[in-house]
Design an enzyme around this catalytic site. Structure first.
Site, PDB file in Angstrom:
ATOM      1  N   HIS A 160       3.990  -1.672 -18.386  1.00 41.58           N
ATOM      2  CA  HIS A 160       4.979  -2.609 -18.907  1.00 41.58           C
ATOM      3  C   HIS A 160       4.423  -3.347 -20.127  1.00 41.58           C
ATOM      4  CE1 HIS A 160       7.684  -2.393 -15.245  1.00 41.58           C
ATOM      5  NE2 HIS A 160       6.598  -1.721 -14.872  1.00 41.58           N
ATOM      6  N   SER A 169      -4.804   6.916 -14.953  1.00 43.37           N
ATOM      7  CA  SER A 169      -5.434   6.909 -16.260  1.00 43.37           C
ATOM      8  C   SER A 169      -5.761   5.489 -16.676  1.00 43.37           C
ATOM      9  CB  SER A 169      -4.560   7.611 -17.294  1.00 43.37           C
ATOM     10  OG  SER A 169      -5.344   7.978 -18.414  1.00 43.37           O
ATOM     11  N   ASP A 202      -0.822  -2.369 -12.854  1.00 45.00           N
ATOM     12  CA  ASP A 202      -1.751  -2.558 -11.741  1.00 45.00           C
ATOM     13  C   ASP A 202      -3.036  -1.815 -12.104  1.00 45.00           C
ATOM     14  OD1 ASP A 202       0.423  -3.675 -10.489  1.00 45.00           O
ATOM     15  OD2 ASP A 202       0.311  -2.418  -8.696  1.00 45.00           O
TER      16      ASP A 202
END
Length: 315
Positions: free
Chosen positions: A177, A282, A120
């Protein structure tokens, strides 16, 4: 002879004041960003991050619950997506920050060849790697070789390829991911500074992503070489990968682990498998080699994206 006079409407006082106010606000925002960025040069990045690490690892109930509630309210975190919605159930703030999602919260595209977003976040920049340089922001780019810890051979695999840089804000889901099924070949831990990675700092600190501490994860895929780079930032307490656990920060030398060596079992991640996580926000950078992947044209800098959405397609 007929003479015509054209009367142009003059902007109202209200309109002129509105324009002036907007200009002042933009100027103030720019100056504030520059001041914040420049101040970071003298900050003890690692000391601040170590102190933050102790704070967010606290298991004192009232403290960690207060921190979690504050974060949810300030950043408008959607807890309905979380596998565990009760804040009291989290052992500490970091457990909340790296929370897992409910099954099905991030559906994948039907096309099993689509390259998916690893996280995201907001697309900071996306495009082609040109002349061994990666675009950072207006007036700034940085070296591919430097980003990959000075590994020239590895860098050659991505010359002329594509990159996508995603910024994970405090409100986002913070697990990363894998964008395509791949076999882990190499992991490189590159020491460095811990500048903030928000937009204001990205626009004002040259070579930012090649200066910050980072973990480069290199994979072999059916579409050629792929790298997923986890970039640290100030107050990011640590970076973890699913195969190595927490990466020991603050070392001064580049450390590389070859997972093709005989002493390592083969590590294969299927598209969408968790790769790692950030404790605090980050940036993640994805690289593909030349003529491998084409980013979908509707994704541009500044657009928000969710993990699992189709980011690109195979050439």
């Amino acid at each position: 002879m007929l003479e015509f006079q054209v009367h142009r409407p003059q902007p109202s006082i209200t309109m002129r004041l509105s324009i002036s106010t907007d200009m002042i606000q933009r100027l103030a925002t720019t100056v504030k960003a520059k001041l914040f960025a420049n101040a970071q040069y003298i900050l003890p990045h690692h000391l601040i991050s170590r102190a933050a690490h102790c704070f967010v690892e606290s298991k004192i109930s009232w403290l960690k619950n207060s921190l979690i509630r504050s974060a949810i309210n300030r950043f408008d975190v959607d807890m309905s997506e979380a596998e565990e919605e009760r804040i009291e159930a989290y052992a500490n703030f970091n457990a909340f920050f790296t929370r897992s999602l409910k099954e099905g919260a991030r559906p994948f595209p039907e096309d099993d060849q689509a390259i998916i977003s690893p996280a995201d976040g907001t697309i900071s920049q996306i495009g082609a790697i040109e002349n061994g340089r990666i675009f950072q922001a207006k007036g700034h780019d940085y070296s591919l070789i430097e980003l990959l810890g000075g590994d020239v051979d590895l860098s050659r695999k991505f010359m002329g390829g594509t990159f996508a840089t995603l910024y994970l804000s405090p409100r986002d889901y913070h697990r990363v991911h894998i964008p395509a099924t791949g076999t882990l070949c190499q992991m490189i831990h590159v020491p460095g500074r811990l500048f903030s990675v928000n937009q204001g700092t990205v626009e004002n600190i040259p070579h930012l992503f090649a200066r910050n501490e980072r973990v480069v994860n290199f994979f072999d895929t059916a579409h050629g070489p792929m790298a997923v780079i986890l970039v640290g930032a100030i107050i990011v307490a640590s970076i973890e990968t699913v195969w190595a656990g927490q990466i020991t920060p603050h070392k001064r030398e580049v450390k590389s682990v070859d997972y093709n060596a005989n002493q390592h079992e083969s590590i294969v991640l299927q598209r969408g498998d968790e790769l790692g996580r950030f404790k605090m926000g980050s940036t993640a950078i994805v690289l593909f080699g030349k003529n491998q992947v084409e980013w979908l044209p509707h994704w541009q800098a500044g657009h928000c994206i969710k993990m699992g959405e189709a980011l690109g397609k195979v050439n």
